[in-house]
Write an enzyme that holds these catalytic residues in place. Sequence first.
Site, PDB file in Angstrom:
ATOM      1  N   PHE A  11      17.157 -12.767 -60.270  1.00 62.16           N
ATOM      2  CA  PHE A  11      18.507 -13.322 -60.476  1.00 62.16           C
ATOM      3  C   PHE A  11      18.475 -14.542 -61.400  1.00 62.16           C
ATOM      4  O   PHE A  11      19.047 -14.511 -62.504  1.00 62.16           O
ATOM      5  CB  PHE A  11      19.091 -13.643 -59.088  1.00 62.16           C
ATOM      6  CG  PHE A  11      20.272 -14.574 -59.082  1.00 62.16           C
ATOM      7  CD1 PHE A  11      21.319 -14.418 -59.980  1.00 62.16           C
ATOM      8  CD2 PHE A  11      20.351 -15.598 -58.141  1.00 62.16           C
ATOM      9  CE1 PHE A  11      22.425 -15.280 -59.951  1.00 62.16           C
ATOM     10  CE2 PHE A  11      21.441 -16.454 -58.098  1.00 62.16           C
ATOM     11  CZ  PHE A  11      22.467 -16.307 -59.015  1.00 62.16           C
ATOM     12  N   ASP A  31       6.864  -9.955 -63.722  1.00 59.87           N
ATOM     13  CA  ASP A  31       7.663  -9.681 -62.517  1.00 59.87           C
ATOM     14  C   ASP A  31       7.038  -8.485 -61.811  1.00 59.87           C
ATOM     15  O   ASP A  31       6.606  -7.538 -62.468  1.00 59.87           O
ATOM     16  CB  ASP A  31       9.118  -9.371 -62.906  1.00 59.87           C
ATOM     17  CG  ASP A  31      10.082  -9.651 -61.773  1.00 59.87           C
ATOM     18  OD1 ASP A  31      10.959 -10.523 -61.931  1.00 59.87           O
ATOM     19  OD2 ASP A  31       9.952  -9.017 -60.696  1.00 59.87           O
ATOM     20  N   ILE A  55       2.046 -12.573 -59.254  1.00 61.43           N
ATOM     21  CA  ILE A  55       1.518 -13.933 -59.419  1.00 61.43           C
ATOM     22  C   ILE A  55       0.331 -14.207 -58.483  1.00 61.43           C
ATOM     23  O   ILE A  55      -0.310 -15.238 -58.583  1.00 61.43           O
ATOM     24  CB  ILE A  55       2.596 -15.025 -59.237  1.00 61.43           C
ATOM     25  CG1 ILE A  55       3.261 -14.915 -57.868  1.00 61.43           C
ATOM     26  CG2 ILE A  55       3.617 -14.962 -60.365  1.00 61.43           C
ATOM     27  CD1 ILE A  55       4.116 -16.122 -57.509  1.00 61.43           C
ATOM     28  N   SER A 118      13.562 -25.601 -53.660  1.00 62.86           N
ATOM     29  CA  SER A 118      14.763 -25.246 -52.896  1.00 62.86           C
ATOM     30  C   SER A 118      15.269 -26.401 -52.056  1.00 62.86           C
ATOM     31  O   SER A 118      14.480 -27.215 -51.549  1.00 62.86           O
ATOM     32  CB  SER A 118      14.439 -24.074 -51.969  1.00 62.86           C
ATOM     33  OG  SER A 118      15.465 -23.879 -51.016  1.00 62.86           O
ATOM     34  N   TYR A 142       9.321 -20.632 -45.374  1.00 65.97           N
ATOM     35  CA  TYR A 142       9.786 -20.701 -46.765  1.00 65.97           C
ATOM     36  C   TYR A 142       9.869 -22.150 -47.261  1.00 65.97           C
ATOM     37  O   TYR A 142       9.437 -22.477 -48.369  1.00 65.97           O
ATOM     38  CB  TYR A 142      11.162 -20.036 -46.870  1.00 65.97           C
ATOM     39  CG  TYR A 142      11.814 -20.130 -48.222  1.00 65.97           C
ATOM     40  CD1 TYR A 142      11.388 -19.315 -49.269  1.00 65.97           C
ATOM     41  CD2 TYR A 142      12.848 -21.041 -48.469  1.00 65.97           C
ATOM     42  CE1 TYR A 142      11.976 -19.393 -50.519  1.00 65.97           C
ATOM     43  CE2 TYR A 142      13.441 -21.127 -49.712  1.00 65.97           C
ATOM     44  CZ  TYR A 142      13.013 -20.300 -50.734  1.00 65.97           C
ATOM     45  OH  TYR A 142      13.595 -20.396 -51.963  1.00 65.97           O
ATOM     46  N   ARG A 269      25.685 -18.041 -37.310  1.00 65.94           N
ATOM     47  CA  ARG A 269      24.398 -17.379 -37.465  1.00 65.94           C
ATOM     48  C   ARG A 269      23.293 -18.290 -36.935  1.00 65.94           C
ATOM     49  O   ARG A 269      23.259 -19.475 -37.270  1.00 65.94           O
ATOM     50  CB  ARG A 269      24.190 -17.111 -38.958  1.00 65.94           C
ATOM     51  CG  ARG A 269      23.409 -15.880 -39.287  1.00 65.94           C
ATOM     52  CD  ARG A 269      23.569 -15.509 -40.741  1.00 65.94           C
ATOM     53  NE  ARG A 269      23.252 -16.613 -41.661  1.00 65.94           N
ATOM     54  CZ  ARG A 269      23.230 -16.471 -42.988  1.00 65.94           C
ATOM     55  NH1 ARG A 269      23.501 -15.304 -43.524  1.00 65.94           N
ATOM     56  NH2 ARG A 269      22.951 -17.488 -43.760  1.00 65.94           N
TER      57      ARG A 269
HETATM   58  C1  UD1 Z   1      20.651 -21.181 -48.443  1.00 68.32           C
HETATM   59  C2  UD1 Z   1      19.588 -20.346 -49.102  1.00 68.32           C
HETATM   60  C3  UD1 Z   1      18.324 -20.478 -48.362  1.00 68.32           C
HETATM   61  C4  UD1 Z   1      17.964 -21.959 -48.110  1.00 68.32           C
HETATM   62  C5  UD1 Z   1      19.128 -22.621 -47.389  1.00 68.32           C
HETATM   63  C6  UD1 Z   1      18.825 -24.084 -47.073  1.00 68.32           C
HETATM   64  C7  UD1 Z   1      20.692 -18.489 -50.213  1.00 68.32           C
HETATM   65  C8  UD1 Z   1      20.995 -17.033 -50.169  1.00 68.32           C
HETATM   66  N1  UD1 Z   1      19.998 -18.969 -49.146  1.00 68.32           N
HETATM   67  O1  UD1 Z   1      20.976 -20.615 -47.211  1.00 68.32           O
HETATM   68  O2  UD1 Z   1      17.297 -19.880 -49.122  1.00 68.32           O
HETATM   69  O3  UD1 Z   1      16.871 -22.054 -47.285  1.00 68.32           O
HETATM   70  O4  UD1 Z   1      20.234 -22.514 -48.247  1.00 68.32           O
HETATM   71  O5  UD1 Z   1      19.166 -24.935 -48.057  1.00 68.32           O
HETATM   72  O6  UD1 Z   1      21.045 -19.190 -51.139  1.00 68.32           O
HETATM   73  N2  UD1 Z   1      27.912 -16.692 -44.264  1.00 68.32           N
HETATM   74  C9  UD1 Z   1      29.079 -16.096 -43.791  1.00 68.32           C
HETATM   75  N3  UD1 Z   1      29.249 -14.769 -44.002  1.00 68.32           N
HETATM   76  C10 UD1 Z   1      28.331 -13.971 -44.630  1.00 68.32           C
HETATM   77  C11 UD1 Z   1      27.135 -14.603 -45.104  1.00 68.32           C
HETATM   78  C12 UD1 Z   1      26.964 -15.960 -44.896  1.00 68.32           C
HETATM   79  O7  UD1 Z   1      29.938 -16.742 -43.199  1.00 68.32           O
HETATM   80  O8  UD1 Z   1      28.567 -12.766 -44.777  1.00 68.32           O
HETATM   81  C13 UD1 Z   1      27.760 -18.143 -44.079  1.00 68.32           C
HETATM   82  C14 UD1 Z   1      26.459 -18.567 -43.440  1.00 68.32           C
HETATM   83  O9  UD1 Z   1      26.539 -18.473 -42.037  1.00 68.32           O
HETATM   84  C15 UD1 Z   1      26.320 -19.991 -43.943  1.00 68.32           C
HETATM   85  C16 UD1 Z   1      26.974 -19.948 -45.329  1.00 68.32           C
HETATM   86  O10 UD1 Z   1      27.752 -18.759 -45.345  1.00 68.32           O
HETATM   87  O11 UD1 Z   1      27.034 -20.880 -43.127  1.00 68.32           O
HETATM   88  C17 UD1 Z   1      25.983 -19.895 -46.467  1.00 68.32           C
HETATM   89  O12 UD1 Z   1      25.056 -18.839 -46.209  1.00 68.32           O
HETATM   90  P1  UD1 Z   1      23.987 -18.352 -47.305  1.00 68.32           P
HETATM   91  O13 UD1 Z   1      24.674 -17.959 -48.541  1.00 68.32           O
HETATM   92  O14 UD1 Z   1      23.127 -17.341 -46.622  1.00 68.32           O
HETATM   93  O15 UD1 Z   1      23.170 -19.634 -47.671  1.00 68.32           O
HETATM   94  P2  UD1 Z   1      22.462 -20.768 -46.760  1.00 68.32           P
HETATM   95  O16 UD1 Z   1      22.510 -20.462 -45.323  1.00 68.32           O
HETATM   96  O17 UD1 Z   1      23.037 -22.063 -47.187  1.00 68.32           O
END
Ligand code: UD1
Length: 310
Positions: A11, A31, A55, A118, A142, A269
Amino acid sequence: MRVLVTGGAGFIGSHIAERLVRDGHQVRIVDNFFSGHRENLAGFADRIELVEGDIRDLALLTRLCEGCELVYHEAAVVSVPYSVEHPQETHDVNIQGTLNVLLAARARKVRRVVFACSAAVYGEDPELPKRETMAPAPIAPYAVEKITGEYYLGVFHKLYGVETVSLRYFNVFGPRQDPRSPYSGVISIFVDRLLAGQVPTIFGDGQQCRDFVFVENVVDANLLAGTVPAAAGRAYNVACGERTTLNQLLAILAKLCGREVKPVYAPPRAGDIRDSLAAIDRARSELGYAPKVGVEEGLRRLLEHERRAR
Ligand code: UD1
């Protein structure tokens, strides 16, 4: 100049590679297609050198660093939950793989290595905004792997003179982010659902916030990190520096789609942090970084791209 992009079919890596090609550089991509896709290279595949490889293979990396001035190290197993399930495998890719990149860069006298770190390194300390001066507090393999990679960069800079820059990405979104995995970012999932006429699910009350950043801004930060002399040996947050709640996010998407969307609310979650927000002052002052594409404009571009792709 010649540049190596590890994870260049992924991505973020593919966006960096595409911009480098457009700027006239010779781009080499490695990759293993674990989460990268050849389709991500459509439109510029004939102007890059593409090597299918891993890698974890130091000899391969050492060959690939030959003649390169710069390496963008984007290859990783990027999923937190996957690292919880498979810590040995993600250790090998994310720590040993990063060490290999540094060893190869040193051996082939690469000037600079820019690393995809990250926001996960900050863990669940509720203090906001996150600053680079805060102590890392990893709560998943991670995050341990990403901060270890960053520490290795610092050591290679100090001990061996390899210029290194670590970029701590917050919630990156944009075209080519795969919505189909259970580990996908929320924006890719919401857009996919909305365009399919389905209802998105919000985990929790939707008042949790994230610092969403459009991928083009992340590319800008990478190009600056590759060139600004004072960045050597440093770490930077890469984000927009703005908070958006999940409810706000869905409201913007609904407006851009021109329809009303009533989400399904589900329990929070497990393991999620509540809120995330970056301070980007250091990247602004030292790199000259400024997020040019705001969240709403980024969402508009993503929707446009996804509509065209369907
Ligand atoms: C992100 C990073 C992760 C990192 C974390 C900590 C991504 C995909 N993940 O997780 O690698 O470790 O930040 O900084 O970028 N949600 C919904 N509905 C859905 C999916 C998600 O409500 O269908 C909510 C989740 O519960 C969360 C929020 O959206 O509260 C963001 O989720 P997500 O995009 O998975 O990212 P992070 O949890 O922030």
